[in-house]
Structure formats: C-alpha cells, structure tokens
Enzyme design. Structure first.
Site, PDB file in Angstrom:
ATOM      1  N   THR A  63       1.333   2.505  -9.338  1.00 21.75           N
ATOM      2  CA  THR A  63       0.829   3.657 -10.105  1.00 21.75           C
ATOM      3  C   THR A  63       1.992   4.380 -10.782  1.00 21.75           C
ATOM      4  OG1 THR A  63       0.841   5.031  -8.110  1.00 21.75           O
ATOM      5  CG2 THR A  63      -1.263   4.083  -8.753  1.00 21.75           C
TER       6      THR A  63
ATOM      7  N   ILE B 234      -0.846  -6.879  -7.727  1.00 24.04           N
ATOM      8  CA  ILE B 234      -1.065  -8.182  -8.375  1.00 24.04           C
ATOM      9  C   ILE B 234      -0.440  -8.241  -9.760  1.00 24.04           C
ATOM     10  CG2 ILE B 234      -3.186  -8.669  -7.067  1.00 24.04           C
ATOM     11  CD1 ILE B 234      -4.817  -7.642  -9.438  1.00 24.04           C
TER      12      ILE B 234
ATOM     13  N   SER C 223      -1.822   4.098   1.755  1.00 23.63           N
ATOM     14  CA  SER C 223      -2.365   4.955   2.802  1.00 23.63           C
ATOM     15  C   SER C 223      -2.688   4.117   4.036  1.00 23.63           C
ATOM     16  CB  SER C 223      -3.613   5.659   2.314  1.00 23.63           C
ATOM     17  OG  SER C 223      -4.560   4.700   1.897  1.00 23.63           O
TER      18      SER C 223
ATOM     19  N   HIS D 148      -2.355 -10.324  -2.320  1.00 24.44           N
ATOM     20  CA  HIS D 148      -3.585 -10.398  -3.106  1.00 24.44           C
ATOM     21  C   HIS D 148      -3.443 -11.233  -4.376  1.00 24.44           C
ATOM     22  CE1 HIS D 148      -4.925  -6.434  -0.976  1.00 24.44           C
ATOM     23  NE2 HIS D 148      -5.068  -7.491  -0.220  1.00 24.44           N
TER      24      HIS D 148
ATOM     25  N   ILE E 171       7.584   7.199  -4.132  1.00 25.27           N
ATOM     26  CA  ILE E 171       8.380   6.054  -3.679  1.00 25.27           C
ATOM     27  C   ILE E 171       9.520   5.744  -4.657  1.00 25.27           C
ATOM     28  CG2 ILE E 171       6.689   4.410  -4.665  1.00 25.27           C
ATOM     29  CD1 ILE E 171       8.606   3.719  -1.459  1.00 25.27           C
TER      30      ILE E 171
END
Ligand code: ZN
Length: 240
Positions: free
Chosen positions: A28, A105, A191, A121, A231
């Site tokens: 994000t 991904i 989370s 994934h 992060i």
C-alpha cells in the site's frame, strides 16, 4: 518510539540471519490498495464482492467477469518499490537477510533487487495456460482481451492463489524452514489476521520477533518488539 527503533537497529546490526514476512501494508505504501481493508476494494461497488470474483469457482464459471475485474483492480504495473522493499534488498545483498516471505502478488521485492522471495500467493507477473502449462508474462493478460488465450486455445490464468485454491506446498515448506531457522523475524504491514500468516509465525523459535504495523495486531503480545509506524519509514531509517 525512539527506544523501539534503536532496538530494531540493534537487532539488525547484530544479525546475519534475518527473515522478513510482509503483508499488504508493504505494497500500500507503493500505492497498491489492500483489497481486504475497509477503504480498499471491498468498499467499491462491483456486481460481486472481490472475494467472490477472486475465487477459483468464479474464474472457471465467469471467466470474462473475472478478467474484467482483474485487469482493472489487481494490476498496478506502474507501482514502484518503496523504502521497505529497497532496504530489504540491500540487507539481502549484504548477506544479512535470508528470505522475504510475502503475501503480495506485485513482484515489487524482485523489482527492488531481492532474490530469495517466497510468494505465498503467487505473482501477477507470471501466467500460464491451464491446458498446456506454457508460461506467459503479464502482457499476455493485458493484451489478451477479453479472455487471454494460449496458442493452443487454452485459457491463460494468472499464477496467483485464488480463494478456494491451495498454496504451493514448496513455497510453504521453504517459508517454514526460513522462519524456523531465523535469528530475527521481522513481520511488517500485516494485521496477521489472514491464513497462513498466523500459523507460519508459530515456527519461529528465537527471541527477536519484531512487528511493524501502523495499527496494533492480535500478535502484539507475542512480539519482542512492536513498532506502530509505516514499514517504509521505519526500515528506510535503518543504517547498514
Ligand atoms: Zn496452451
């Protein structure tokens, strides 16, 4: 916060066996929305909820609707790695970081230079014919409107794990091994509510479990260090 950061810097400076486990929050910060978050794709109006569209059953039965959604909402090919991706790649090149395990991904870790990336994934950058298993890059999906087809006429499917599909066992095993042998385990941008994140962390045996997330998580009490921050900002400040 300062004391927490100094402790992280200390963990990283003194380790040559760091493993990073990252979730949607890592992406994000590169502008790729988290389709699980409330202000992400779930809030947007579509004929079906994203978890339905992104399922194996939907892919098989409503292939055209799948690809219309997928092209519009899952491909962010202009996104660039952020400071988190870059720092992790640097740590690996210095021999300090052994693996990046990701739920994302988008291929941004590899774009930043990371080599050992375990993509739980899958990746939108890999695609294959479900009939003859020929591999295709993402341009085959972009240019193959409405439904991308192989030269053998089979449908080209993104190599991403859809709801109702199992994770690749080889990737799982490598992730378990990396975590079980890690000295420092840094978990970022997740989370930890989604399988298999919570289960994988159980394999960690050390005492330097670091959680970096903007909000608190159910795993906070198990961590040796919790930093509630971006992060990218946190890893970006680490000195090598
Ligand atoms: Zn084919």
């Amino acid at each position: 916060m300062e004391a927490g950061f100094n402790k992280l810097q200390d963990f990283i400076s003194n380790s040559r066996n760091i493993v990073f486990f990252g979730g949607a929050g890592v992406s994000t910060e590169s502008g790729i929305p988290d389709f699980r978050s409330v202000d992400g794709l779930y809030n947007q109006s579509y004929k079906y909820p994203p978890e339905t569209i992104l399922s194996h059953q939907f892919f098989m039965k409503k292939t055209l609707d799948f690809f219309n959604f997928y092209r519009n909402k899952m491909l962010f090919l202009n996104a660039k790695p952020n400071k988190a991706h870059e720092k992790l790649a640097e740590l690996e090149s210095l021999g300090k970081l052994k693996a990046v395990i990701t739920q994302n991904i988008d291929g941004l870790h590899q774009m930043a230079g990371s080599k050992n990336v375990l993509e739980l994934h899958g990746s939108v950058l890999r695609n294959y014919c479900i009939k003859c298993h020929t591999f295709y890059d993402v341009t085959a999906v972009i240019n193959g409107e409405p439904i991308p087809k192989c030269t053998c006429s089979g449908i080209i499917k993104p190599d991403v794990v859809l709801y109702g599909e199992s994770l690749d066992s080889n990737t799982i095993n490598q992730s378990v091994n990396a975590i079980a042998n890690a000295d420092v385990l840094i978990i970022g941008g997740t989370s930890l509510g989604v399988y298999p994140a919570a289960g994988l962390i159980d394999y960690y045996k050390g005492n330097k479990l670091v959680l970096i997330n903007k909000t608190s998580t159910p795993m906070d009490t198990r961590a040796n260090l919790v930093i509630n921050d971006s992060i990218g900002e946190v890893l970006g400040k680490i000195e090598l």
